[in-house]
Design a protein around this motif. Structure first.
Motif, PDB file in Angstrom:
ATOM      1  N   ARG A  38       0.838  -1.196   0.000  1.00 58.20           N
ATOM      2  CA  ARG A  38       0.000   0.000   0.000  1.00 58.20           C
ATOM      3  C   ARG A  38       0.877   1.252   0.000  1.00 58.20           C
ATOM      4  NH1 ARG A  38      -3.740   0.236   5.048  1.00 58.20           N
ATOM      5  NH2 ARG A  38      -4.266   2.259   4.129  1.00 58.20           N
ATOM      6  N   PRO A  39       0.407   2.347  -0.559  1.00 54.11           N
ATOM      7  CA  PRO A  39       1.200   3.580  -0.593  1.00 54.11           C
ATOM      8  C   PRO A  39       1.354   4.166   0.807  1.00 54.11           C
ATOM      9  CG  PRO A  39      -1.013   3.961  -1.446  1.00 54.11           C
ATOM     10  CD  PRO A  39      -0.884   2.486  -1.271  1.00 54.11           C
ATOM     11  N   GLY A  40       2.427   4.908   0.981  1.00 48.96           N
ATOM     12  CA  GLY A  40       2.648   5.602   2.243  1.00 48.96           C
ATOM     13  C   GLY A  40       3.408   4.805   3.276  1.00 48.96           C
ATOM     14  N   LEU A  41       3.714   3.551   2.989  1.00 51.52           N
ATOM     15  CA  LEU A  41       4.474   2.731   3.936  1.00 51.52           C
ATOM     16  C   LEU A  41       5.959   3.081   3.894  1.00 51.52           C
ATOM     17  CD1 LEU A  41       2.987  -0.854   3.516  1.00 51.52           C
ATOM     18  CD2 LEU A  41       2.796   0.607   5.524  1.00 51.52           C
ATOM     19  N   ASP A  42       6.619   2.841   5.013  1.00 47.90           N
ATOM     20  CA  ASP A  42       8.066   3.020   5.109  1.00 47.90           C
ATOM     21  C   ASP A  42       8.639   1.791   5.785  1.00 47.90           C
ATOM     22  OD1 ASP A  42      10.324   5.307   5.048  1.00 47.90           O
ATOM     23  OD2 ASP A  42      10.560   4.122   6.871  1.00 47.90           O
ATOM     24  N   VAL A  43       9.901   1.483   5.509  1.00 47.99           N
ATOM     25  CA  VAL A  43      10.516   0.312   6.122  1.00 47.99           C
ATOM     26  C   VAL A  43      10.488   0.407   7.641  1.00 47.99           C
ATOM     27  CG1 VAL A  43      12.857   1.266   6.049  1.00 47.99           C
ATOM     28  CG2 VAL A  43      12.506  -1.227   6.052  1.00 47.99           C
ATOM     29  N   ALA A  44      10.529   1.621   8.188  1.00 47.50           N
ATOM     30  CA  ALA A  44      10.487   1.784   9.647  1.00 47.50           C
ATOM     31  C   ALA A  44       9.171   1.288  10.225  1.00 47.50           C
ATOM     32  CB  ALA A  44      10.708   3.246  10.011  1.00 47.50           C
ATOM     33  N   ASP A  45       8.106   1.288   9.429  1.00 55.21           N
ATOM     34  CA  ASP A  45       6.828   0.760   9.911  1.00 55.21           C
ATOM     35  C   ASP A  45       6.938  -0.717  10.282  1.00 55.21           C
ATOM     36  OD1 ASP A  45       5.125   3.084   9.656  1.00 55.21           O
ATOM     37  OD2 ASP A  45       5.281   2.823   7.482  1.00 55.21           O
ATOM     38  N   LEU A  46       7.801  -1.444   9.591  1.00 56.80           N
ATOM     39  CA  LEU A  46       7.921  -2.876   9.860  1.00 56.80           C
ATOM     40  C   LEU A  46       8.402  -3.134  11.281  1.00 56.80           C
ATOM     41  CD1 LEU A  46       9.459  -4.256   6.538  1.00 56.80           C
ATOM     42  CD2 LEU A  46       7.061  -3.792   7.117  1.00 56.80           C
ATOM     43  N   PRO A 100       3.037  10.513   9.773  1.00 55.75           N
ATOM     44  CA  PRO A 100       4.240   9.985   9.107  1.00 55.75           C
ATOM     45  C   PRO A 100       4.725   8.719   9.792  1.00 55.75           C
ATOM     46  CG  PRO A 100       4.854  11.771  10.573  1.00 55.75           C
ATOM     47  CD  PRO A 100       3.348  11.676  10.627  1.00 55.75           C
ATOM     48  N   PRO A 101       5.591   7.950   9.126  1.00 57.37           N
ATOM     49  CA  PRO A 101       6.177   6.766   9.750  1.00 57.37           C
ATOM     50  C   PRO A 101       7.142   7.163  10.858  1.00 57.37           C
ATOM     51  CG  PRO A 101       7.236   7.194   7.665  1.00 57.37           C
ATOM     52  CD  PRO A 101       6.082   8.148   7.753  1.00 57.37           C
ATOM     53  N   PRO A 102       7.533   6.226  11.722  1.00 59.18           N
ATOM     54  CA  PRO A 102       8.494   6.558  12.779  1.00 59.18           C
ATOM     55  C   PRO A 102       9.837   6.949  12.180  1.00 59.18           C
ATOM     56  CG  PRO A 102       8.159   4.191  12.644  1.00 59.18           C
ATOM     57  CD  PRO A 102       7.129   4.811  11.767  1.00 59.18           C
ATOM     58  N   THR A 103      10.499   7.871  12.830  1.00 55.69           N
ATOM     59  CA  THR A 103      11.819   8.298  12.374  1.00 55.69           C
ATOM     60  C   THR A 103      12.888   7.392  12.974  1.00 55.69           C
ATOM     61  OG1 THR A 103      12.168   9.800  14.230  1.00 55.69           O
ATOM     62  CG2 THR A 103      11.002  10.682  12.294  1.00 55.69           C
ATOM     63  N   ALA A 104      14.070   7.461  12.399  1.00 56.11           N
ATOM     64  CA  ALA A 104      15.195   6.685  12.933  1.00 56.11           C
ATOM     65  C   ALA A 104      15.496   7.103  14.362  1.00 56.11           C
ATOM     66  CB  ALA A 104      16.420   6.874  12.043  1.00 56.11           C
ATOM     67  N   GLU A 105      15.337   8.384  14.662  1.00 59.79           N
ATOM     68  CA  GLU A 105      15.606   8.873  16.020  1.00 59.79           C
ATOM     69  C   GLU A 105      14.579   8.312  16.995  1.00 59.79           C
ATOM     70  OE1 GLU A 105      15.461  11.154  19.589  1.00 59.79           O
ATOM     71  OE2 GLU A 105      13.865  11.209  18.077  1.00 59.79           O
ATOM     72  N   GLU A 106      13.334   8.238  16.591  1.00 61.17           N
ATOM     73  CA  GLU A 106      12.292   7.696  17.468  1.00 61.17           C
ATOM     74  C   GLU A 106      12.524   6.221  17.764  1.00 61.17           C
ATOM     75  OE1 GLU A 106       8.378  10.411  16.406  1.00 61.17           O
ATOM     76  OE2 GLU A 106       9.005   8.852  14.993  1.00 61.17           O
ATOM     77  N   ILE A 107      12.964   5.483  16.754  1.00 58.80           N
ATOM     78  CA  ILE A 107      13.227   4.063  16.961  1.00 58.80           C
ATOM     79  C   ILE A 107      14.503   3.855  17.776  1.00 58.80           C
ATOM     80  CG2 ILE A 107      13.860   1.926  15.781  1.00 58.80           C
ATOM     81  CD1 ILE A 107      11.933   2.700  13.555  1.00 58.80           C
ATOM     82  N   GLY A 108      15.534   4.645  17.496  1.00 61.38           N
ATOM     83  CA  GLY A 108      16.828   4.440  18.130  1.00 61.38           C
ATOM     84  C   GLY A 108      16.941   4.960  19.543  1.00 61.38           C
ATOM     85  N   ARG A 109      16.131   5.930  19.920  1.00 61.71           N
ATOM     86  CA  ARG A 109      16.296   6.543  21.237  1.00 61.71           C
ATOM     87  C   ARG A 109      16.057   5.561  22.383  1.00 61.71           C
ATOM     88  NH1 ARG A 109      10.805  10.070  21.212  1.00 61.71           N
ATOM     89  NH2 ARG A 109      12.098  11.387  19.873  1.00 61.71           N
TER      90      ARG A 109
END
Length: 219
Positions: free
Chosen positions: A153-161, A205-214
């Motif tokens: 589906r459109p709008g997905l990002d790998v961070a969503d996984l 928006p999908p999660p950012t790298a900073e949100e996942i990494g913090r």
């Protein structure tokens, strides 16, 4: 993995009895550590020794501290994730089947239970950061191949996984077989949603790298 002929596969020397026993003991310790720390990240290392049925001195000979043991668990989890991503990239079946099977295998591997339990409880070292970066690179390639084939589906990002895997890993029903069944039940619903190529735009928006990494920063 491939083998040129049956004769060549018999040439590898088996481990000695002592080395084989040490490998088994190490695997027993790691399995016990995973069970203990996924259930209670604050558990003492003595709880691992008790569950593994080994003396605390034997455990410390292999892992000098809880921090080292936690790093090993996470490193093993990353290596498993990397192996599954590499297998997906080598898979030449249709893109949706490859992507869906990759998702199922990661759920079965249960690598994200470690993230849920251990993030922020210890300080990752440089090796873990390198493995994490490589795992992310491979996951991005798996995701982009499916996206570019038009099966997501459109709008997905790998961070969503990452977020989806963690949501599924949060399912615990006590019984392992029932837990696995329920996780795949909800993965099936998630996969249906990921394949809705004509779906409306996702909110936010999908999660950012900073949100996942913090979460991995020890405070």
């Amino acid at each position: 993995m491939s083998y040129s002929d049956g004769m060549e596969t018999t040439n590898a020397a088996p481990m000695s009895g002592r080395k084989a026993q040490a490998a088994r003991n190490d695997q027993t310790i790691l399995q016990a550590a995973r069970a203990v720390f996924v259930a209670d990240p604050g558990a003492p290392i003595s709880a691992v020794a008790e569950r593994a049925g080994v003396g605390i001195s034997a455990l410390y000979r292999r892992y000098a501290s809880k921090e080292i043991l936690l790093r090993k668990l996470c490193s093993d989890g990353l290596k498993l994730y990397i192996a599954e991503a590499e297998a997906a990239l080598a898979d030449e079946r249709d893109p949706w089947t490859v992507f869906a099977d990759f998702m199922r295998r990661i759920v079965d591997a249960d690598t994200h239970s470690l993230t849920l339990s251990l993030a922020g409880t210890f300080t990752p070292d440089e090796d873990l950061f390198r493995e994490s970066a490589y795992a992310e690179e491979l996951a991005t390639r798996v995701f982009e191949r499916a996206r570019d084939a038009g099966v997501l589906r459109p709008g997905l990002d790998v961070a969503d996984l990452s977020m989806l895997f963690e949501q599924i890993a949060a399912i615990h029903l006590g019984d392992e077989e029932r837990t696995a069944q329920m996780r795949h039940r909800y993965l099936a619903l998630i996969l249906d949603g990921l394949r809705l190529t004509s779906a409306e735009a996702l909110p936010g928006p999908p999660p950012t790298a900073e949100e996942i990494g913090r979460r991995w920063i020890v405070t």
